[in-house]
Design an enzyme around this catalytic site. Structure first.
Site, PDB file in Angstrom:
ATOM      1  N   LYS A 118      -8.464  41.154 -43.598  1.00 49.01           N
ATOM      2  CA  LYS A 118      -6.997  41.078 -43.545  1.00 49.01           C
ATOM      3  C   LYS A 118      -6.333  42.403 -43.930  1.00 49.01           C
ATOM      4  CE  LYS A 118      -6.845  36.107 -44.352  1.00 49.01           C
ATOM      5  NZ  LYS A 118      -6.157  35.010 -45.065  1.00 49.01           N
ATOM      6  N   TYR A 177      -2.352  31.018 -36.290  1.00 51.73           N
ATOM      7  CA  TYR A 177      -2.239  30.097 -37.439  1.00 51.73           C
ATOM      8  C   TYR A 177      -1.376  28.870 -37.113  1.00 51.73           C
ATOM      9  CZ  TYR A 177      -4.454  33.222 -40.899  1.00 51.73           C
ATOM     10  OH  TYR A 177      -5.342  33.969 -41.641  1.00 51.73           O
ATOM     11  N   ASN A 196      -5.601  37.608 -49.352  1.00 51.41           N
ATOM     12  CA  ASN A 196      -6.920  37.238 -49.884  1.00 51.41           C
ATOM     13  C   ASN A 196      -8.085  37.876 -49.126  1.00 51.41           C
ATOM     14  OD1 ASN A 196      -6.714  35.689 -47.617  1.00 51.41           O
ATOM     15  ND2 ASN A 196      -7.375  33.783 -48.554  1.00 51.41           N
ATOM     16  N   HIS A 210     -10.635  36.122 -43.842  1.00 50.10           N
ATOM     17  CA  HIS A 210     -10.534  34.778 -43.247  1.00 50.10           C
ATOM     18  C   HIS A 210     -11.875  34.417 -42.635  1.00 50.10           C
ATOM     19  CE1 HIS A 210      -9.169  31.492 -40.657  1.00 50.10           C
ATOM     20  NE2 HIS A 210      -9.934  32.049 -39.739  1.00 50.10           N
ATOM     21  N   GLU A 241     -10.796  30.200 -32.472  1.00 54.01           N
ATOM     22  CA  GLU A 241     -10.486  31.512 -33.055  1.00 54.01           C
ATOM     23  C   GLU A 241     -11.228  32.652 -32.337  1.00 54.01           C
ATOM     24  OE1 GLU A 241     -11.182  30.883 -37.257  1.00 54.01           O
ATOM     25  OE2 GLU A 241      -9.303  29.758 -37.464  1.00 54.01           O
TER      26      GLU A 241
END
Ligand code: CMP
Length: 138
Positions: free
Chosen positions: A10, A50, A113, A116, A127
């Site tokens: 990310k 998302y 974070n 993913h 995805e």
């Protein structure tokens, strides 16, 4: 059985210069890099990725964050890839992540974070297809 999963390094981790260290952890854990590319995605592209979270309170801020800078998207392969990557990542919230996990080492918050990983076979399929064409998977 050999399985494929999808992962994103990310924007927070890319900005902090942790991409190489995270990739090293992934390879050390036995994953084969089937495909990888560096991208900057738009807010609309983050919203499409998302969409399952579209009713959640954090959807706006999550999609702002995911479109705030470059990311690495990748397809990884090994036996039990989906569950093993989730284990290597640790809990979504770094406050709850186990010692030695990627989230514990590199994540700053539940939203920023670092990484993913797909949570199930059907999401991995969606995805992977969102970011890669079949001919890119080698
Ligand atoms: P990821 O595995 O990419 O899937 C959805 C993301 O939403 C998650 O990682 C976090 O980055 C983010 N997220 C999940 N829960 C929260 C929350 N409570 N507040 C903010 N962001 C969240």
């Amino acid at each position: 059985m050999s399985q494929r999963t999808f992962s994103i390094i990310k924007p927070d981790a890319v900005r902090k210069g942790h991409s190489g260290a995270i990739l090293a952890e992934i390879e050390k854990a036995g994953f084969r890099l089937v495909a990888i590319k560096k991208l900057s995605i738009s807010k609309a592209q983050a919203e499409g990725f998302y969409y399952v979270h579209k009713e959640r309170s954090f959807f706006g801020s999550l999609t702002d964050f995911m479109s705030s800078g470059p990311i690495f998207v990748m397809v990884l392969e090994k036996d039990n890839a989906i569950a093993d990557l989730r284990k290597l990542m640790g809990a979504t919230n770094p406050a709850n992540a186990e010692e030695g996990t990627i989230c514990k080492k590199f994540a700053g918050s539940i939203e920023e974070n670092a990484i993913h990983g797909s949570d199930a076979e059907d999401t991995a399929r969606f995805e992977i297809g969102y970011f890669f064409a079949g001919y890119e998977l080698v």
